[in-house]
Design a protein around this motif. Structure first.
Motif, mmCIF file in Angstrom:
data_model
loop_
_atom_site.group_PDB
_atom_site.id
_atom_site.type_symbol
_atom_site.label_atom_id
_atom_site.label_comp_id
_atom_site.label_asym_id
_atom_site.label_seq_id
_atom_site.Cartn_x
_atom_site.Cartn_y
_atom_site.Cartn_z
ATOM 1 N N PHE A 9 1.113 2.543 1.038
ATOM 2 C CA PHE A 9 1.912 2.295 -0.088
ATOM 3 C C PHE A 9 0.770 1.298 -0.731
ATOM 4 C CE2 PHE A 9 2.359 -2.248 0.512
ATOM 5 C CZ PHE A 9 2.498 -2.109 2.117
ATOM 6 N N GLU A 10 -0.540 0.979 0.080
ATOM 7 C CA GLU A 10 -1.749 -0.143 -0.293
ATOM 8 C C GLU A 10 -2.503 0.520 -1.319
ATOM 9 O OE1 GLU A 10 -1.261 1.189 3.150
ATOM 10 O OE2 GLU A 10 -1.017 0.013 4.973
ATOM 11 N N ASN A 11 -2.227 1.596 -1.167
ATOM 12 C CA ASN A 11 -2.563 2.693 -2.578
ATOM 13 C C ASN A 11 -2.437 2.853 -3.819
ATOM 14 O OD1 ASN A 11 -5.339 3.947 -0.841
ATOM 15 N ND2 ASN A 11 -3.185 4.508 0.297
ATOM 16 N N TYR A 12 -0.689 3.021 -3.881
ATOM 17 C CA TYR A 12 -0.205 2.376 -4.507
ATOM 18 C C TYR A 12 0.289 1.337 -5.212
ATOM 19 C CZ TYR A 12 2.611 7.358 -4.251
ATOM 20 O OH TYR A 12 2.173 8.603 -3.738
ATOM 21 N N TYR A 159 1.939 8.675 6.903
ATOM 22 C CA TYR A 159 1.870 9.865 5.351
ATOM 23 C C TYR A 159 3.023 9.707 5.050
ATOM 24 C CZ TYR A 159 -2.678 10.827 7.353
ATOM 25 O OH TYR A 159 -4.417 10.926 8.274
ATOM 26 N N TYR A 160 3.852 9.345 5.524
ATOM 27 C CA TYR A 160 5.650 9.470 4.590
ATOM 28 C C TYR A 160 6.337 8.526 3.163
ATOM 29 C CZ TYR A 160 5.072 14.486 5.839
ATOM 30 O OH TYR A 160 4.158 16.134 6.377
ATOM 31 N N GLU A 161 5.364 7.259 4.052
ATOM 32 C CA GLU A 161 5.679 6.557 3.869
ATOM 33 C C GLU A 161 6.565 6.287 2.966
ATOM 34 O OE1 GLU A 161 3.579 3.197 5.797
ATOM 35 O OE2 GLU A 161 2.334 2.821 3.787
ATOM 36 N N VAL A 162 5.856 6.066 1.255
ATOM 37 C CA VAL A 162 6.095 6.831 0.348
ATOM 38 C C VAL A 162 6.536 7.250 -0.455
ATOM 39 C CG1 VAL A 162 5.735 5.787 -1.978
ATOM 40 C CG2 VAL A 162 4.032 4.969 -0.080
ATOM 41 N N THR A 163 6.339 9.061 -0.174
ATOM 42 C CA THR A 163 7.254 9.525 -0.897
ATOM 43 C C THR A 163 8.103 10.449 -0.172
ATOM 44 O OG1 THR A 163 4.946 11.384 0.848
ATOM 45 C CG2 THR A 163 4.849 10.290 -2.187
ATOM 46 N N ASN A 164 7.955 10.278 1.129
ATOM 47 C CA ASN A 164 9.635 11.364 1.889
ATOM 48 C C ASN A 164 10.414 10.040 2.770
ATOM 49 O OD1 ASN A 164 10.928 13.256 3.075
ATOM 50 N ND2 ASN A 164 9.591 14.194 2.911
ATOM 51 N N ILE A 165 11.170 9.058 2.646
ATOM 52 C CA ILE A 165 11.674 8.338 3.919
ATOM 53 C C ILE A 165 11.762 9.317 4.889
ATOM 54 C CG2 ILE A 165 12.815 6.236 3.514
ATOM 55 C CD1 ILE A 165 10.708 5.937 2.687
ATOM 56 N N SER A 166 12.543 10.029 4.240
ATOM 57 C CA SER A 166 13.267 11.157 5.679
ATOM 58 C C SER A 166 12.465 11.451 6.760
ATOM 59 C CB SER A 166 14.608 12.082 5.562
ATOM 60 O OG SER A 166 14.789 12.549 3.978
ATOM 61 N N ALA A 167 11.073 12.157 6.080
ATOM 62 C CA ALA A 167 10.799 12.626 6.685
ATOM 63 C C ALA A 167 9.742 11.212 7.902
ATOM 64 C CB ALA A 167 9.345 12.922 6.816
ATOM 65 N N PHE A 168 9.748 10.062 7.141
ATOM 66 C CA PHE A 168 9.089 8.820 7.484
ATOM 67 C C PHE A 168 10.324 8.107 8.510
ATOM 68 C CE2 PHE A 168 9.648 3.692 7.013
ATOM 69 C CZ PHE A 168 8.069 3.338 7.633
ATOM 70 N N LEU A 237 9.076 -1.606 -7.754
ATOM 71 C CA LEU A 237 7.409 -2.493 -8.111
ATOM 72 C C LEU A 237 6.960 -2.523 -6.245
ATOM 73 C CD1 LEU A 237 7.135 -5.394 -10.127
ATOM 74 C CD2 LEU A 237 6.171 -3.219 -10.604
ATOM 75 N N TYR A 238 6.009 -2.162 -6.292
ATOM 76 C CA TYR A 238 5.394 -2.773 -4.694
ATOM 77 C C TYR A 238 4.659 -4.052 -4.709
ATOM 78 C CZ TYR A 238 5.431 2.573 -5.154
ATOM 79 O OH TYR A 238 5.909 4.010 -4.983
ATOM 80 N N ASN A 239 4.654 -4.358 -3.287
ATOM 81 C CA ASN A 239 4.624 -5.342 -2.750
ATOM 82 C C ASN A 239 3.278 -5.900 -2.115
ATOM 83 O OD1 ASN A 239 5.410 -8.292 -2.259
ATOM 84 N ND2 ASN A 239 7.313 -8.094 -2.370
ATOM 85 N N GLU A 240 2.679 -6.483 -2.494
ATOM 86 C CA GLU A 240 1.188 -6.721 -1.822
ATOM 87 C C GLU A 240 1.876 -7.698 -0.470
ATOM 88 O OE1 GLU A 240 -1.528 -8.706 -4.389
ATOM 89 O OE2 GLU A 240 -0.556 -10.722 -4.159
ATOM 90 N N SER A 241 2.808 -8.466 -0.294
ATOM 91 C CA SER A 241 2.992 -9.374 0.570
ATOM 92 C C SER A 241 2.663 -8.197 1.949
ATOM 93 C CB SER A 241 4.093 -10.312 0.981
ATOM 94 O OG SER A 241 4.350 -10.441 -0.445
ATOM 95 N N GLY A 242 3.304 -7.317 2.457
ATOM 96 C CA GLY A 242 3.558 -6.040 3.035
ATOM 97 C C GLY A 242 2.333 -5.986 3.316
ATOM 98 N N ILE A 243 1.249 -5.991 2.630
ATOM 99 C CA ILE A 243 0.031 -5.294 2.695
ATOM 100 C C ILE A 243 -0.301 -6.177 4.335
ATOM 101 C CG2 ILE A 243 -2.260 -5.150 1.761
ATOM 102 C CD1 ILE A 243 -1.750 -3.459 -0.249
#
Ligand code: RET
Length: 285
Positions: A9-12, A159-168, A237-243
């Motif tokens: 998600f940092e990249n997003y 690797y799946y934290e953004v694109t595939n929550i079930s796999a994550f 939106l993605y949140n930079e505090s998470g980064i």
């Protein structure tokens, strides 16, 4: 939205909203603190090795292995952060490599570092405490097996934290099963280790268990971090505090689970050495 594929998600955040100067620098600084602490720890473990009786010294050697691998991999992790984003003077924010993406950010260096360090940290305590009931080799092999599988399954899941929550979630859950096994084993090692040792050493062993629990639980917290800070909030939106929160959590976890843990094991070994009549200065002459 998912143009970066399996990127974390940092990249997003760096693609869409941009990262503020404060969030970028805080992350860079905390990553630097992380590898600096490992180099400092390296010297501590080398310089204190003679303060414990010879039979405990392998614990210091394992700390030296942990410090060296963590220093190198965390240094690489910090470089990865700096290479992934560039400052955009027009917008006053950091964005992913200015349209010419050379390097995406990924926490993989950390995970691969754990593949070395998790088994070492788990083996390390076995060289300081004496098991009264369990078999040394069996505990060692189970530590190695579950510790490594915990890391590998988590590495795939992240690797799946953004694109595939079930796999994550599924990889995270499998990893948790191995984590629980490691916790059960460690509890057993610590409670057996308390048998027949002096009271001050028992207290140190008690502190090691508390430190172990707190520091190891920070890692799954960091895995979940972007979601804890609302990765999928209503506006998308993605949140930079998470980064920033994630890198801070990882750094605190690394310093406590590797450096402070190693220091406490050294203290324990010093207490045991003393109670067994070992005198560092007498040994040297
Ligand atoms: C993962 C994936 C999500 C579920 C769980 C995890 C646990 C990770 C741990 C890592 C410990 C690392 C250490 C490194 C020191 O060098 C893999 C994040 C439970 C407990 C101690």
């Amino acid at each position: 939205m998912e143009i970066l594929g399996n990127a974390t998600f940092e990249n997003y955040v760096g693609l869409q909203d941009g990262i503020t100067e404060m969030a970028f620098q805080m992350t860079a600084h905390v990553l630097t603190l992380g590898y600096a602490a490992m180099l400092a720890g390296l010297f501590y473990f080398i310089l204190t090795i003679k303060s414990v009786a010879p039979k405990y010294r392998i614990s210091s050697v394992l700390s030296v292995v942990v410090m060296t691998s963590a220093f190198l991999l965390l240094y690489k992790q910090a470089q990865n952060w700096e290479n992934a984003f560039t400052f955009d003077a027009d917008r006053g924010l950091y964005f992913l490599g200015a349209g010419n993406i050379a390097d995406l950010f990924n926490n993989g260096y950390r995970y691969l570092n754990w593949l070395i360090d998790v088994p070492m940290l788990l083996f390390q305590i076995l060289f300081v405490v004496s098991l009264t009931k369990s078999n040394f080799k069996s505990i060692r092999n189970q530590f190695w097996f579950s510790g490594s599988l915990m890391v590998i399954t988590g590495y795939i899941g992240q690797y799946y934290e953004v694109t595939n929550i079930s796999a994550f979630a599924i990889w995270g859950a499998i990893s948790t099963v191995f984590f629980i096994h490691v916790l059960i084993l460690m509890r057993r090692v610590i409670s057996e280790g308390k048998d027949g040792i002096p009271e001050n050493a028992q207290k140190t062993l008690g502190s090691i268990w508390t430190l172990f629990l707190i520091s190891w639980f920070l890692y799954p917290g960091a895995y979940l971090m972007p979601h804890l800070f609302g990765l999928f909030n209503e506006s998308g939106l993605y949140n930079e505090s998470g980064i920033v929160g994630r890198q801070m959590t990882y750094t605190v976890a690394d310093v406590t689970s590797k450096v402070i843990y190693g220091v406490l094991l050294t203290v324990l070994a010093q207490q045991l050495s003393k109670s067994e009549g070992y005198d560092q200065h007498a040994a040297r002459t």
